[in-house]
Design a protein around this motif. Structure first.
Motif, short mmCIF file in Angstrom:
data_model
loop_
_atom_site.label_atom_id
_atom_site.label_comp_id
_atom_site.label_asym_id
_atom_site.label_seq_id
_atom_site.Cartn_x
_atom_site.Cartn_y
_atom_site.Cartn_z
N LYS B 77 33.53 70.88 14.39
CA LYS B 77 33.94 69.86 13.43
C LYS B 77 35.08 69.00 13.97
O LYS B 77 35.17 67.81 13.69
CB LYS B 77 34.38 70.55 12.15
CG LYS B 77 34.67 69.64 11.00
CD LYS B 77 34.95 70.46 9.77
CE LYS B 77 35.23 69.58 8.57
NZ LYS B 77 35.41 70.40 7.36
N ARG B 83 30.62 65.06 16.67
CA ARG B 83 30.34 64.80 15.27
C ARG B 83 29.71 63.42 15.08
O ARG B 83 28.82 63.25 14.25
CB ARG B 83 31.66 64.82 14.51
CG ARG B 83 31.69 65.80 13.40
CD ARG B 83 33.05 65.78 12.82
NE ARG B 83 32.97 65.47 11.42
CZ ARG B 83 34.02 65.47 10.61
NH1 ARG B 83 35.22 65.73 11.10
NH2 ARG B 83 33.88 65.20 9.35
N PRO B 87 25.89 64.30 13.78
CA PRO B 87 26.50 64.70 12.51
C PRO B 87 25.70 65.76 11.77
O PRO B 87 26.27 66.63 11.11
CB PRO B 87 26.56 63.39 11.70
CG PRO B 87 25.53 62.49 12.33
CD PRO B 87 25.52 62.86 13.79
N VAL B 90 26.35 69.24 13.30
CA VAL B 90 27.70 69.73 12.98
C VAL B 90 27.77 70.10 11.50
O VAL B 90 28.35 71.13 11.14
CB VAL B 90 28.77 68.69 13.37
CG1 VAL B 90 30.15 69.14 12.92
CG2 VAL B 90 28.76 68.46 14.89
N GLU B 91 27.13 69.32 10.63
CA GLU B 91 27.20 69.70 9.21
C GLU B 91 26.42 70.98 8.94
O GLU B 91 26.82 71.79 8.10
CB GLU B 91 26.81 68.55 8.27
CG GLU B 91 25.36 68.18 8.20
CD GLU B 91 25.13 66.78 7.60
OE1 GLU B 91 26.09 66.08 7.25
OE2 GLU B 91 23.95 66.39 7.52
N ASN B 94 28.65 73.71 9.97
CA ASN B 94 29.81 73.80 9.07
C ASN B 94 29.45 74.36 7.69
O ASN B 94 30.35 74.65 6.90
CB ASN B 94 30.49 72.43 8.92
CG ASN B 94 31.29 72.04 10.13
OD1 ASN B 94 31.63 70.89 10.31
ND2 ASN B 94 31.60 72.99 11.00
#
Ligand SMILES: Cc1cc2nc3c(=O)[nH]c(=O)nc-3n(C[C@H](O)[C@H](O)[C@H](O)COP(=O)(O)OP(=O)(O)OC[C@H]3O[C@@H](n4cnc5c(N)ncnc54)[C@H](O)[C@@H]3O)c2cc1C
Ligand code: FES
Ligand code: FES
Lengths: 170, 291
Positions: B77, B83, B87, B90-91, B94
């Protein structure tokens, strides 16, 4: 198998302890170092009562082996107050009645301190998401969130102003 | 239980291969330590791979990002370039657990734990990531969709370690997204997860896509038919319908307390639509919705 000899820094003090491989950092703090401020709720990463930071990173100490922390910097709840002077988060938790039984409180405080170090001015949503891994069976969370937001505001105000023209804190 | 923390992959692999009893890699420990404590597994040896540089680095080369298998979710993150480029991946990573779990959990562990609901795995599969697998005798690469072969079953031989994930180079007009359905808003296990990565031409027609679904079969799936449904389109209503139908058709889920079979099959279609819309918006340079 011989015990591991672990040398670390806890709240700024160099410490050493002996531990078995399967002892967690939580076990080591509580049983080997006598630092019982860090609590065990679940032992499986779900409740956050055991929150500490390792090299500045917020973790569940119940899911870290003691032997892994060799050479690392650990911060626990015992490092928050400076002598008799409470950390502002502690003061705000008291003011807002953000604790009842108190078992979750060290974890919330350590986690909140880590949040404010990274994000000094969090929104309420950011506070709630950051603390989603800290469970509390007593307070219903609102008071905790308010205490953290209030502490953040006070910490912002208390910051030494470098420029004369900085915006007045809202 | 013995603990070793070697500094090279070769040494780590030798240690694992030489142990006749149960031996396990230790990355973030957020699965392994829970399993040890609850007596699901009782290893004689754990090999901590976090002192091995390659497992802990994120590098960007002309071939694309190379992400160490033991990089934590929190570190992913904080990597602004990663990111921006990926994205969705990474999400996905996360979404694993809480802030505290993020401080330790890794994508290598998420994949190798062998759960069909692992959140980062559809993200990796959609991205077209390859697992770089190291043993004492050499290296090989395997597409991430071929690593997990069933619940808790991996295509890894004794002593093999995932060192890193290699992502392809990012091309213009590309975007990825990951969405999952959970009964709560945080801290839960996916009922369905969907990762999509797609590329369009300058006019917005999709030229390439990869669609992956999690928690709907014995392992995360790469769904070629779902990708076909949107390639060559501008993600119009008809394409979204076809995508949803193909996604639902690929599911062979279980019933459990989080969701019934029928519910999972339906939700897979709904999530695929929404995920595709997010990925498409990102490919067009518009920011996709979060959650
Ligand atoms: C409170 C909590 C909430 C969670 N929520 C989620 C969630 O929402 N979504 C989700 O997907 N998961 C969730 N998890 C599960 C877990 O956090 C993830 O699967 C995580 O990514 C595991 O990574 P790790 O590094 O901690 O793995 P570890 O526990 O270190 O390892 C897991 C397994 O993989 C093996 N392994 C690890 N790395 C490698 C490697 N490089 N090569 C070969 N084998 C390897 C280990 O030997 C072990 O068997 C949660 C866990 C907890 C405790
Ligand atoms: S005791 Fe560690 S998370 Fe509950
Ligand atoms: S104050 Fe009792 S659990 Fe939070």
């Amino acid at each position: 198998m011989a015990k591991h000899h672990v040398q670390t820094t806890v709240n700024g003090d160099a410490v050493e302890f002996l531990c078995e491989t399967d002892e967690t950092l939580l076990d080591c703090l509580r049983n080997n170092l006598g630092l019982t401020g860090t609590k065990e709720g679940c032992g499986t990463g779900d409740c956050g009562a055991c929150s500490v930071t390792v090299d500045g990173r917020l973790v569940c100490s119940c899911l870290v082996l003691g032997v892994e922390t060799s050479g690392k910097k650990i911060e626990t709840i015992e490092g928050l107050a400076k002598g008799d002077e409470l950390h502002i988060l502690q003061t705000k938790f008291l003011e807002h009645a953000a604790l009842q039984c108190g078992v979750c409180t060290p974890g919330f405080l350590v986690a909140s301190k880590a949040l404010l170090a990274k994000n000094p001015n969090p929104t309420e949503t950011e506070v709630r998401y950051w603390l989603a891994g800290n469970l509390c069976r007593c307070t219903g969370y609102d008071k905790i969130v308010r205490a953290v937001m209030d502490a953040a505001q006070d910490m912002q105000k208390a910051k030494p102003k470098t420029k004369t023209n900085t915006k007045q804190g809202a | 239980m013995r603990y070793e923390a070697p500094e090279t992959l070769e040494r780590a692999s030798q240690l694992l291969a030489a142990e006749t009893g149960i031996a396990r890699v230790l990355a973030g420990g957020t699965d392994l330590l829970v399993q040890i404590k609850s007596d699901v597994i009782d290893p004689i040896l754990v090999v901590d791979i976090k002192k091995i540089a390659e497992t802990r680095e994120i590098k960007e080369t002309s071939a694309g990002f190379h992400i160490g298998a033991a990089v934590t979710g929190a570190e992913l993150k904080e990597h602004a370039k990663l990111r921006a480029a990926w994205p969705g991946l990474v999400e996905a990573a996360n979404l694993i657990g809480s802030t505290q779990v993020q401080g330790r959990a890794t994508m290598g562990g998420n994949l190798c734990n062998g759960s069909p609901a692992a959140d980062s795995v559809p993200g990796l599969i959609a991205a077209g990531a390859k697992a770089i697998i190291v043993s004492a005798t050499g290296r090989r690469e395997l597409p991430v969709e071929d690593v997990m072969i069933g619940v808790r079953k991996l295509a890894l031989a004794k002593g093999e370690i995932i060192a890193a994930f290699q992502l392809p180079a990012r091309t213009p007009h590309s975007g990825d997204a990951y969405l999952r359905f959970i009964p709560r808003t945080e801290m839960d296990i996916a009922v369905v997860g969907c990762g999509i990565n797609l590329t369009t031409d300058a006019s917005g027609t999709i030229t390439a896509a990869r669609v992956s679904l999690g928690a709907v079969a014995e392992r995360p799936l790469l769904v070629a038919d779902a990708a076909k449904a949107i390639i060559g389109t501008k993600l119009d209503a008809a394409a979204l319908d076809k995508l949803a139908t193909a996604a639902s058709a690929a599911c062979r889920p279980i019933d459990d307390k989080r969701g019934t079979k029928d519910f999972r099959i339906k939700i897979a279609g709904v999530l695929a639509r929404r995920t595709a819309e997010n990925a498409y918006a990102r490919a067009q340079g518009k920011i996709g919705k979060n959650h």
